[in-house]
Design an enzyme around this catalytic site. Sequence first.
Site, PDB file in Angstrom:
ATOM      1  N   GLY A  49       0.854  -1.185   0.000  1.00  0.00           N
ATOM      2  CA  GLY A  49       0.000   0.000   0.000  1.00  0.00           C
ATOM      3  C   GLY A  49       0.886   1.229   0.000  1.00  0.00           C
ATOM      4  N   GLN A  54       3.160   9.866   1.613  1.00  0.00           N
ATOM      5  CA  GLN A  54       4.451   9.171   1.695  1.00  0.00           C
ATOM      6  C   GLN A  54       5.403   9.571   0.571  1.00  0.00           C
ATOM      7  OE1 GLN A  54       2.485   5.094   2.252  1.00  0.00           O
ATOM      8  NE2 GLN A  54       4.342   4.925   3.452  1.00  0.00           N
ATOM      9  N   CYS A  92       5.888  -0.389   7.563  1.00  0.00           N
ATOM     10  CA  CYS A  92       5.559   0.778   6.734  1.00  0.00           C
ATOM     11  C   CYS A  92       6.807   1.248   6.006  1.00  0.00           C
ATOM     12  CB  CYS A  92       5.030   1.892   7.636  1.00  0.00           C
ATOM     13  SG  CYS A  92       4.576   3.397   6.757  1.00  0.00           S
ATOM     14  N   LEU A  93       6.650   1.566   4.714  1.00  0.00           N
ATOM     15  CA  LEU A  93       7.795   2.037   3.931  1.00  0.00           C
ATOM     16  C   LEU A  93       8.378   3.320   4.526  1.00  0.00           C
ATOM     17  CD1 LEU A  93       6.361   1.513   0.317  1.00  0.00           C
ATOM     18  CD2 LEU A  93       8.057   0.086   1.485  1.00  0.00           C
ATOM     19  N   HIS A 134      -4.611   1.218   7.388  1.00  0.00           N
ATOM     20  CA  HIS A 134      -3.247   1.746   7.517  1.00  0.00           C
ATOM     21  C   HIS A 134      -3.040   2.941   6.565  1.00  0.00           C
ATOM     22  CE1 HIS A 134       1.290   0.936   7.918  1.00  0.00           C
ATOM     23  NE2 HIS A 134       1.214   1.821   6.943  1.00  0.00           N
ATOM     24  N   GLU A 135      -3.479   2.778   5.313  1.00  0.00           N
ATOM     25  CA  GLU A 135      -3.247   3.838   4.324  1.00  0.00           C
ATOM     26  C   GLU A 135      -4.112   5.075   4.587  1.00  0.00           C
ATOM     27  OE1 GLU A 135      -0.639   3.545   2.630  1.00  0.00           O
ATOM     28  OE2 GLU A 135      -0.399   1.409   3.027  1.00  0.00           O
ATOM     29  N   HIS A 138      -2.633   7.277   7.088  1.00  0.00           N
ATOM     30  CA  HIS A 138      -1.589   8.167   6.555  1.00  0.00           C
ATOM     31  C   HIS A 138      -2.184   9.504   6.105  1.00  0.00           C
ATOM     32  CE1 HIS A 138       2.238   6.049   6.482  1.00  0.00           C
ATOM     33  NE2 HIS A 138       1.705   4.974   5.925  1.00  0.00           N
TER      34      HIS A 138
HETATM   35 ZN    ZN Z   1       2.531   3.111   5.897  1.00  0.00          ZN
END
Ligand code: ZN
Length: 156
Positions: A49, A54, A92-93, A134-135, A138
């Site tokens: 995702g 991000q 998470c990236l 999760h997304e 963000h």
């Molecule tokens: Zn993330």
Amino acid sequence: MTTYPVITIPNPDLRVLSEEIDPRTILEESFQTLIEDMKETMVVSKGVGLAAPQIDLPKRLIIVKIREELQAFINPEIISRSLKTVVGEEGCLSVPGVYGLVKRHQRVTVKAYNQQGEKIKMRVDGFSAIIFQHEIDHLNGILFTDKVIEYTKRTG
Ligand code: ZN
């Protein structure tokens, strides 16, 4: 295709409340290119995702991998949640090397616009439901580390 650098903590831009997107701009070439470039960024980063903040873009756009397919959701909103929750390991990236257990709703219903600019509503459960939660977090400046019950790995 272009890929974007993914920003990481402690970059304060990860904590910003992202702005709604005018759905009339979804079909514009520049926006479609942005979606494709975000998908490409996700592929090279091996993520499941990716949210626009991000890549340092404070807009309400996320990409979610659903059954091996990358799909874009614009102005996504969770309109209902199951009472049942699940605890799963997340990473998470934007928080490299860190993994932890997070409690999420087992099933959610999401309202959004798709890449074709159509209004959609979908009910997802299991892993997809976790990615959506999760997304969408963000987009509201929330990171999974805010919700971790217990860390499973911290090498970052
Ligand atoms: Zn993330």
